[in-house]
Design a protein around this motif. Sequence first.
Motif, PDB file in Angstrom:
ATOM      1  N   ARG A 303     -40.005  -0.686 -15.011  1.00 57.86           N
ATOM      2  CA  ARG A 303     -38.727  -1.398 -15.024  1.00 57.86           C
ATOM      3  C   ARG A 303     -38.640  -2.343 -13.817  1.00 57.86           C
ATOM      4  NH1 ARG A 303     -33.871  -0.758 -12.382  1.00 57.86           N
ATOM      5  NH2 ARG A 303     -31.963  -1.055 -13.594  1.00 57.86           N
ATOM      6  N   VAL A 338     -38.257  -7.703 -21.353  1.00 57.64           N
ATOM      7  CA  VAL A 338     -37.787  -8.572 -20.267  1.00 57.64           C
ATOM      8  C   VAL A 338     -37.737 -10.023 -20.739  1.00 57.64           C
ATOM      9  CG1 VAL A 338     -38.244  -9.370 -17.929  1.00 57.64           C
ATOM     10  CG2 VAL A 338     -38.639  -6.991 -18.518  1.00 57.64           C
ATOM     11  N   ARG A 344     -30.532 -14.376 -20.782  1.00 54.22           N
ATOM     12  CA  ARG A 344     -29.260 -13.747 -20.410  1.00 54.22           C
ATOM     13  C   ARG A 344     -29.393 -13.003 -19.088  1.00 54.22           C
ATOM     14  NH1 ARG A 344     -28.011 -11.465 -26.377  1.00 54.22           N
ATOM     15  NH2 ARG A 344     -27.191 -13.356 -27.233  1.00 54.22           N
ATOM     16  N   LEU A 345     -30.523 -12.346 -18.937  1.00 54.18           N
ATOM     17  CA  LEU A 345     -30.758 -11.592 -17.711  1.00 54.18           C
ATOM     18  C   LEU A 345     -30.733 -12.530 -16.510  1.00 54.18           C
ATOM     19  CD1 LEU A 345     -31.569  -8.724 -16.759  1.00 54.18           C
ATOM     20  CD2 LEU A 345     -33.914  -9.476 -16.888  1.00 54.18           C
ATOM     21  N   ASP A 347     -28.985 -15.061 -15.971  1.00 54.88           N
ATOM     22  CA  ASP A 347     -27.624 -15.328 -15.506  1.00 54.88           C
ATOM     23  C   ASP A 347     -27.184 -14.303 -14.489  1.00 54.88           C
ATOM     24  OD1 ASP A 347     -27.433 -17.464 -17.156  1.00 54.88           O
ATOM     25  OD2 ASP A 347     -26.439 -16.375 -18.782  1.00 54.88           O
ATOM     26  N   VAL A 348     -27.544 -13.068 -14.780  1.00 51.73           N
ATOM     27  CA  VAL A 348     -27.138 -11.998 -13.872  1.00 51.73           C
ATOM     28  C   VAL A 348     -27.926 -12.074 -12.581  1.00 51.73           C
ATOM     29  CG1 VAL A 348     -26.926  -9.520 -13.602  1.00 51.73           C
ATOM     30  CG2 VAL A 348     -26.561 -10.549 -15.823  1.00 51.73           C
ATOM     31  N   ASP A 351     -26.965 -14.325  -9.710  1.00 52.26           N
ATOM     32  CA  ASP A 351     -25.908 -13.930  -8.792  1.00 52.26           C
ATOM     33  C   ASP A 351     -26.500 -13.011  -7.724  1.00 52.26           C
ATOM     34  OD1 ASP A 351     -23.614 -13.348  -7.569  1.00 52.26           O
ATOM     35  OD2 ASP A 351     -22.704 -12.249  -9.224  1.00 52.26           O
ATOM     36  N   ARG A 354     -28.579  -8.691  -6.944  1.00 48.86           N
ATOM     37  CA  ARG A 354     -27.912  -7.389  -6.942  1.00 48.86           C
ATOM     38  C   ARG A 354     -28.338  -6.549  -8.127  1.00 48.86           C
ATOM     39  NH1 ARG A 354     -21.780  -8.231  -5.227  1.00 48.86           N
ATOM     40  NH2 ARG A 354     -21.913  -5.991  -5.061  1.00 48.86           N
ATOM     41  N   TRP A 355     -28.756  -7.237  -9.172  1.00 47.60           N
ATOM     42  CA  TRP A 355     -29.238  -6.469 -10.314  1.00 47.60           C
ATOM     43  C   TRP A 355     -30.467  -5.679  -9.905  1.00 47.60           C
ATOM     44  CZ3 TRP A 355     -33.421  -5.885 -13.549  1.00 47.60           C
ATOM     45  CH2 TRP A 355     -33.162  -5.240 -14.742  1.00 47.60           C
ATOM     46  N   ALA A 358     -29.650  -2.778  -7.847  1.00 44.50           N
ATOM     47  CA  ALA A 358     -29.172  -1.616  -8.607  1.00 44.50           C
ATOM     48  C   ALA A 358     -30.333  -0.857  -9.224  1.00 44.50           C
ATOM     49  CB  ALA A 358     -28.225  -2.072  -9.691  1.00 44.50           C
TER      50      ALA A 358
ATOM     51  N   VAL B 110     -22.433  -9.784 -19.890  1.00 41.75           N
ATOM     52  CA  VAL B 110     -23.580 -10.457 -20.483  1.00 41.75           C
ATOM     53  C   VAL B 110     -24.576  -9.368 -20.903  1.00 41.75           C
ATOM     54  CG1 VAL B 110     -24.615 -10.812 -18.200  1.00 41.75           C
ATOM     55  CG2 VAL B 110     -25.380 -12.177 -20.098  1.00 41.75           C
ATOM     56  N   GLU B 111     -25.153  -9.555 -22.071  1.00 46.76           N
ATOM     57  CA  GLU B 111     -26.056  -8.513 -22.556  1.00 46.76           C
ATOM     58  C   GLU B 111     -27.353  -8.509 -21.749  1.00 46.76           C
ATOM     59  OE1 GLU B 111     -26.591  -8.658 -26.760  1.00 46.76           O
ATOM     60  OE2 GLU B 111     -28.010  -6.980 -26.738  1.00 46.76           O
ATOM     61  N   VAL B 112     -27.833  -7.337 -21.395  1.00 46.42           N
ATOM     62  CA  VAL B 112     -29.106  -7.225 -20.664  1.00 46.42           C
ATOM     63  C   VAL B 112     -30.057  -6.332 -21.455  1.00 46.42           C
ATOM     64  CG1 VAL B 112     -28.143  -7.611 -18.371  1.00 46.42           C
ATOM     65  CG2 VAL B 112     -28.238  -5.294 -19.271  1.00 46.42           C
ATOM     66  N   HIS B 113     -31.310  -6.296 -21.027  1.00 50.43           N
ATOM     67  CA  HIS B 113     -32.270  -5.547 -21.826  1.00 50.43           C
ATOM     68  C   HIS B 113     -31.982  -4.037 -21.756  1.00 50.43           C
ATOM     69  CE1 HIS B 113     -33.959  -5.314 -17.913  1.00 50.43           C
ATOM     70  NE2 HIS B 113     -35.118  -4.857 -18.263  1.00 50.43           N
ATOM     71  N   ARG B 130     -24.118  -6.209 -18.513  1.00 50.38           N
ATOM     72  CA  ARG B 130     -23.788  -6.187 -17.089  1.00 50.38           C
ATOM     73  C   ARG B 130     -22.760  -7.284 -16.843  1.00 50.38           C
ATOM     74  NH1 ARG B 130     -26.095  -3.722 -12.379  1.00 50.38           N
ATOM     75  NH2 ARG B 130     -27.660  -2.650 -13.611  1.00 50.38           N
ATOM     76  N   ARG B 132     -20.956 -10.352 -15.107  1.00 52.77           N
ATOM     77  CA  ARG B 132     -21.263 -11.480 -14.221  1.00 52.77           C
ATOM     78  C   ARG B 132     -20.200 -11.568 -13.117  1.00 52.77           C
ATOM     79  NH1 ARG B 132     -23.479 -16.021 -18.299  1.00 52.77           N
ATOM     80  NH2 ARG B 132     -21.619 -15.404 -19.424  1.00 52.77           N
ATOM     81  N   SER B 159     -28.045   5.272 -11.451  1.00 52.44           N
ATOM     82  CA  SER B 159     -29.144   5.281 -10.489  1.00 52.44           C
ATOM     83  C   SER B 159     -28.750   5.969  -9.194  1.00 52.44           C
ATOM     84  CB  SER B 159     -29.593   3.843 -10.195  1.00 52.44           C
ATOM     85  OG  SER B 159     -28.555   3.160  -9.534  1.00 52.44           O
TER      86      SER B 159
END
Lengths: 358, 473
Positions: A303, A338, A344-345, A347-348, A351, A354-355, A358, B110-113, B130, B132, B159
């Motif tokens: 991951r 992935v 879409r990922l 976009d996160v 920012d 921080r993803w 986590a 927003v959709e994530v995997h 997740r 935004r 987590s």
Amino acid sequence: MSAVFVAVQVLVVLSVAVFCLVGFAMTMVRRRRDQLRAAAFDLAATVVLDDGVDAEKASVALAGMPRRVAAEVLLELAADVNGEARRRIRLVAAQAGLSRRIERWTRLRRWHRRAQAAHLLSLLEPTSSAWDQLLSDRHPLVRARAIDSLTSDEIGGFADRILEAFDHDSPAVRSAAQHALVRGGVSCAEPIAELLTRLDEGDCDPDALVLVAEVAAHLPDARVVEALTSFVSHPDPRLRLLVATCLGNGTFAGATDLLAPLLVDGDDAVRAEAARSVGRIGGSALAADVGLLLGDRSWQVRRNAGAALVALGPIGRVVLRCHLEDPDRFARDMALHVLGRQSRLGDVLGDGDRWLAA
Amino acid sequence: MQSVMNIAVTALAVVVAVTALLQAGLVFAAVIDLRRSRTRSRHRLWRSAMNSPLAPTVSVLVPAFNEEVTIRDSLAGILALTYQNLEVIVVDDGSSDRTEEVLTREFDLVEVHKVYRATLPTEDIVRLYRSRADPRLVVAEKRNGGKADALNAAINLASGSLICAVDADTIINPDSLQRLVTSFVDDPDVVAAGGSVRLTNGGLTRGPKGLRPGFPKQIWAACQVVEYTRAFLVGRLGWNQLGGNLIVSGAFGVFRRDRVIEAGGYLHGSVGEDMELVVRLRRRGHETGTPARVTFNADPIAWTEAPERLNELRRQRSRWYRGLLDVLSRHRVMLFRPKYGAAGMLALPYFVVVEAVAPVIEALGLILLIGGLTFGLVSDGQLLFVATAYGVGLAVSMSVLILDDVAFGMLRSTRSRVRMVAVAFVEHLVFRPLTVWWRLGGLRMYARGATDWGVQVRRGFGPHTSPDRQLPD
């Protein structure tokens, strides 16, 4: 039976009366305290802002207020100011007789009084003997409280004393020491780096070493990083994990060279953390190595590797595409997951990262 | 007939009096615990230490089923917590209302995997999002499987080393999480810690020292304020002192994630999943020789909305009672076994006698008493006996209210205190008999094997509670 009944009814009436009376008294006390607090805050703000004559008057008025209220308000302000403003707060504390009282409390037998003194430590001059006494107090909560009371600009001066707390049995003292050193930041870097070097050379308690390394991993200082990275091949995986974390916290010369062996470490958590750190520092040179981790036996590693490759940008995407044809099913799946969600990922991930954090 | 009446009335009075006296003992224990724990907690380092990057990561788990009314305010409150290492996982458990739409709109999802490790078996997660607006927020859309299933799915996604189970209709005080986490930092043996849950039915206002509840206008909600106060101060704080805490509220509790996973997570098909997990953690701790302390800290406060309609209340109480019976039945092996410490020797027997058996006897006694009064079969002496027993219970309730007022000072005016006294009488003489009657219904449903949850109509927290909008400073 009727006597019992009467007794019980009297008990009920009495409890109702006590409830109302105690409640009324407490409402009055609280209301008075709130009013005093508000007035004390106004006075203390004038003292801190130093408006000449007004400040002197306010200082005298504040010193004349109930000690508990004055202490509470001064302490709250002391946490947010330093330099001249802090000096003025300490002066008012001395005028109000607080300093004398705090010093007296440090010598009392009841631990919670000493803890109270430790809580108010910021109102005393650092030259006061109370600091030394409380930082080595026999009661863990008093000692922890004293360490916790140090403000970030005072911690550097007491770094050595705080580091001694890592040998303490109480988790409260040890965690207070850790948090204080992190708050102290770069001012504590040198003693921490020295301690790490010393511990590396001699036999020491591995748990104490990990505690120091946890602090070091959060200090962005070259001396600390250098000392910490000497543990890159240490037998304890917790230390190697912290090295990986530390390398991901900033761009240090040679970080990628140090991360490379951690990507093939025998411990799952270390490999996962190393992959994450590569993503965080944008270590494109290691993109291919991270790609290999897409087929790792540990899900967490796969991951983190996938997320790190996304963070690496175009090079990472190329590596991910290569692994779409990987003979390993897990690697193929992760690359597919992935890439499939990447727009879409992204976009996160845009920012901050921080993803990844986590 | 007269002898049946004599036995019934005597049993009723004895049960009420014994319950009250046992609770009086717990009030005494609560006073000792409160005094001790407040001195210690005043000097604990929750404020600065918990804002450090070294503080343990806490995953707040929010199972949501048809929560379109409250979910926005509740999540805004959780995301406003002053705790640094926080992640929030919302599991939409197949809601049929607009919960998902509200979440997407308010938190810019927003959709994530959909990659996660299914450590605990759950229903399928359909989609993962997740936010935004705040990347600490993860939302999972899952097929309906019940609250325990949703919580297990959230644990799979979490987590953090600590997990905090929160109901979707709960608001947490900004510093509450820090205070609870301190219990875990100070004592590695702690596996679960719970905080106080108070009611928001009278609205919330922000005072100089945090949120303050208004006095509920609705009588049943007001009765529940007295009931919750007694339950948390007596039932939790008292047992804390005796080492027999068996409940961490499902509305607000923190657990060690690894220990929960080792224990198998929340139990599917149980209606009292929060109590069941705590009892299982304690039982497992005793059986494996790994210390498993459960603590209650009265200072961390969470706010929740209580049902106001009698029908909803009946369903809720029936469910709680079924949950209790289920837990006692599953873990009956612990009863009176010294191996299980205070949990087996004190707490579980107390729950069996006071919480499971006594309400049934009380309900039957009340039915017979009413019948006896109607047909003139009850003597004055018997009536006096029952009134005395209820008087003892009332005195205990009043002592709890005094303790709460002195320790926490939630009531801000003499007027609200006078109202509270009146409500305490109503609670004891009207609401309590109703709850024991509802428990009989619960017993019937338990015997039939019913495991449904029922529905509570949400009204929302009102305009005063949105942390980012209307709270007056």
